[in-house]
Design a protein around this motif. Structure first.
Motif, mmCIF file in Angstrom:
data_model
loop_
_atom_site.group_PDB
_atom_site.id
_atom_site.type_symbol
_atom_site.label_atom_id
_atom_site.label_comp_id
_atom_site.label_asym_id
_atom_site.label_seq_id
_atom_site.Cartn_x
_atom_site.Cartn_y
_atom_site.Cartn_z
ATOM 1 N N UNK A 185 97.552 -6.021 33.299
ATOM 2 C CA UNK A 185 98.435 -6.083 34.332
ATOM 3 C C UNK A 185 98.664 -5.090 35.116
ATOM 4 N N UNK A 186 99.007 -5.256 36.577
ATOM 5 C CA UNK A 186 99.250 -4.217 37.588
ATOM 6 C C UNK A 186 100.454 -3.251 37.341
ATOM 7 N N UNK A 187 100.384 -2.115 37.681
ATOM 8 C CA UNK A 187 101.460 -1.199 37.383
ATOM 9 C C UNK A 187 102.805 -1.989 37.925
ATOM 10 N N UNK A 188 104.104 -2.099 37.239
ATOM 11 C CA UNK A 188 104.924 -2.701 37.662
ATOM 12 C C UNK A 188 105.879 -1.704 38.398
ATOM 13 N N UNK A 212 96.923 -1.134 34.644
ATOM 14 C CA UNK A 212 97.856 -0.097 34.095
ATOM 15 C C UNK A 212 97.291 0.764 33.148
ATOM 16 N N UNK A 213 97.239 2.100 33.339
ATOM 17 C CA UNK A 213 96.680 3.001 32.303
ATOM 18 C C UNK A 213 97.910 4.107 31.726
ATOM 19 N N UNK A 214 98.021 3.973 30.534
ATOM 20 C CA UNK A 214 99.083 4.927 30.041
ATOM 21 C C UNK A 214 98.198 5.955 29.115
ATOM 22 N N UNK A 215 98.862 7.111 29.314
ATOM 23 C CA UNK A 215 98.543 8.358 28.459
ATOM 24 C C UNK A 215 99.504 8.810 27.617
ATOM 25 N N UNK A 216 99.130 8.974 26.415
ATOM 26 C CA UNK A 216 100.271 9.691 25.575
ATOM 27 C C UNK A 216 99.626 10.336 24.179
ATOM 28 N N UNK A 217 100.461 11.104 23.528
ATOM 29 C CA UNK A 217 100.057 11.790 22.396
ATOM 30 C C UNK A 217 100.948 11.205 21.230
ATOM 31 N N UNK A 218 101.440 10.298 21.402
ATOM 32 C CA UNK A 218 102.371 9.799 20.256
ATOM 33 C C UNK A 218 102.020 8.171 20.315
#
Length: 383
Positions: A185-188, A212-218
Motif C-alpha cells: 500500500x502507498x505511504x499514508x 511503503x518501506x519501513x526500516x527498524x532494528x526492533x
C-alpha cells in the motif's frame, strides 16, 4: 467555618496568581516538563511528575519521588481530563496532556488538601507541558517527512553506507541490525505522525512502485503492531507485508529485495505478513556470497538438528530425510523408520521448533532437502 474557608480560598488564589509567572519562567529556562514539575513541587511541598500514556515517568521533582509517581500513575490510570484522588496518605490531582489524543498526565501530590485555585494552577501547568509536547511531536513528524527522501536514497544501488549509517543512527536504529519491511500500500498521509508517537524507532519512505518501506532494528515489536487491527500502525500501514532478514546499512538493497520477494510470495499464498526467514530456500537465493550456500545450509539447518539430537537422543536428521524421501507421507516415513506415526509426528514437531520453521511450507521443505544434500556432500563427497 465559612470565613476560614473563604480565607483559605483567597490565600490559594493569591498563591496561584504568583505561581503562574514562575511556571512560565521555569518552562522557558528548563523546559516545560522539568520547569513545571520543579515549581509545582516547590510550591505545594509534595511531588510533581509528568508521565506518558503507559505510566512511565518522564519528569519528576524531587527525583527521589520517582517510585511514588510511578505507583500513582498506575493507580490513577482512568479516563477523563482531570483527576482528584484522596487516600490515607494524601491528596493527588492531575490533568491530561495533549491536544486531542492523550499524551500523558501531569500529576501533583501533597499531604494537605488542594483548594479550587490549585486545580486551575495544575490545568495551566498542563497547558504549558501540552504545548511543549505538541511542538516536539510536530518537529519530530516534520523530521520524519524530511528524512524520507534520504531514507529512499539509502535503498538505492550504490548508496553510501557511511551516510546511511549516520542517518539511521541519528534516528536510534542499529546500523548493523536493520530489518526492511515492504507493504504494497502507498505511504499514508498520517504515517509520520503515528511513527512520532511510536516507541520502537521506525523510519518510513515510499518508492516509485507505490510501496511503503519501513526500516527498524526492533522488528518483533513493529510486526506485532502491524498485526494489531486496533493499533495506530495498522491504520496507516494496512495490508500484506514482506519482511527481510537483519542486514547492515551496506546491505539495505539486499534487504529490500528480500522483503519484496517475501511480499510477492505472501500475496500468492494469502499471508498477511511473510518473513523471508520463513522461505529458507528463497532467502538463500537472495543472500550475500560471503559463504557458500552448502556451508550456510549446514550451519542453519543441520547443525541445530545435530545439537538437538545430542540433547534429546532422537535421530532428527534421519527423521527429516525419511519424511522428505517419502514426499511428506507420515505412514510411509514411519514404516521406513520402524516407528509409530504418532512418534514421527512428535519428532517432526521437535524439528519445527528447533528450526523455527513450518514444515508444511513447500519452501521450508525445499530448504531442508537442500540442507540434507549439502550435509551428504560434506560428509563423503557424494549426494
Amino acid at each position: 467555618m465559612a470565613s476560614r474557608i473563604a480565607s483559605e480560598e483567597r490565600s490559594a488564589l493569591h498563591r496561584a496568581l504568583h505561581l503562574y509567572p514562575r511556571l512560565t519562567t521555569a518552562a522557558l529556562e528548563l523546559g516545560a516538563m522539568r520547569g513545571t514539575t520543579r515549581e509545582l513541587a516547590r510550591e505545594y511541598g509534595g511531588w510533581a511528575a509528568v508521565v506518558d500514556p503507559a505510566g512511565e515517568v518522564l519528569a519528576v521533582a524531587p527525583e527521589t519521588a520517582v517510585a511514588d509517581a510511578a505507583r500513582a500513575a498506575s493507580a490513577a490510570a482512568v479516563s477523563g481530563q482531570s483527576l482528584s484522588v484522596v487516600d490515607s496518605n494524601g491528596h493527588l490531582v492531575g490533568h491530561t496532556l495533549g491536544a486531542g489524543a492523550a499524551r500523558g498526565r501531569l500529576l501533583v501530590w501533597r499531604e494537605e488538601p488542594f483548594a479550587r485555585p490549585d486545580y486551575t494552577v495544575v490545568a495551566a501547568a498542563a497547558s504549558l507541558v501540552t504545548y511543549d509536547v505538541e511542538q516536539r511531536r510536530r518537529t519530530r513528524a516534520e523530521g520524519h517527512r524530511a528524512a524520507a527522501e534520504a531514507v529512499r536514497e539509502t535503498l538505492e544501488e550504490g548508496a553510501d553506507p557511511v551516510t546511511a549509517t549516520r542517518l539511521l543512527t541519528s534516528w536510534g536504529l542499529d546500523p548493523q541490525d536493520i530489518t526492511v519491511m515492504v507493504l504494497r500500500t502507498p505511504l499514508a498521509a498520517g504515517t509520520y505522525d503515528v511513527l512520532t508517537d511510536y516507541a520502537p524507532p521506525v523510519l518510513a519512505t515510499s518508492t516509485d512502485r507505490g510501496e511503503t518501506v519501513l526500516l527498524t532494528s526492533r522488528p518483533a515489536e513493529v510486526l506485532a503492531a502491524l498485526r494489531d487491527p486496533a493499533g495506530p500502525l495498522d491504520r496507516v500501514c494496512p495490508g500484506p507485508a514482506g519482511v527481510s532478514e537483519a542486514v547492515s546499512t551496506g546491505s539495505l538493497v539486499q534487504g529490500l529485495r528480500q522483503a519484496r520477494q517475501a511480499l510477492a510470495i505472501g500475496l500468492r499464498e494469502g499471508r498477511a505478513v511473510t518473513s523471508i526467514r520463513e522461505l529458507g530456500a528463497i532467502e538463500l537465493l537472495l543472500a550475500s556470497a560471503e559463504r557458500s550456500v552448502p556451508d550456510i545450509l549446514v550451519a542453519r539447518v543441520i547443525d541445530p538438528l545435530r545439537r538437538a539430537e545430542e540433547d534429546r537422543g532422537v535421530p532428527l536428521i534421519a527423521t527429516v530425510r525419511a519424511f522428505l524421501d517419502n514426499n511428506g507421507s507420515l505412514a510411509r516415513a514411519a514404516a521406513e523408520l520402524g516407528i509409530h506415526r504418532h512418534t514421527l509426528h512428535h519428532r517432526l514437531g521437535v524439528v519445527g521448533r528447533v528450526l523455527d520453521r513450518d514444515l508444511d511450507s513447500a519452501y521450508v521443505r525445499l530448504e531442508l532437502a537442500l540442507a540434507l544434500q549439502a550435509h551428504a556432500l560434506g560428509a563423503d563427497g557424494t549426494a
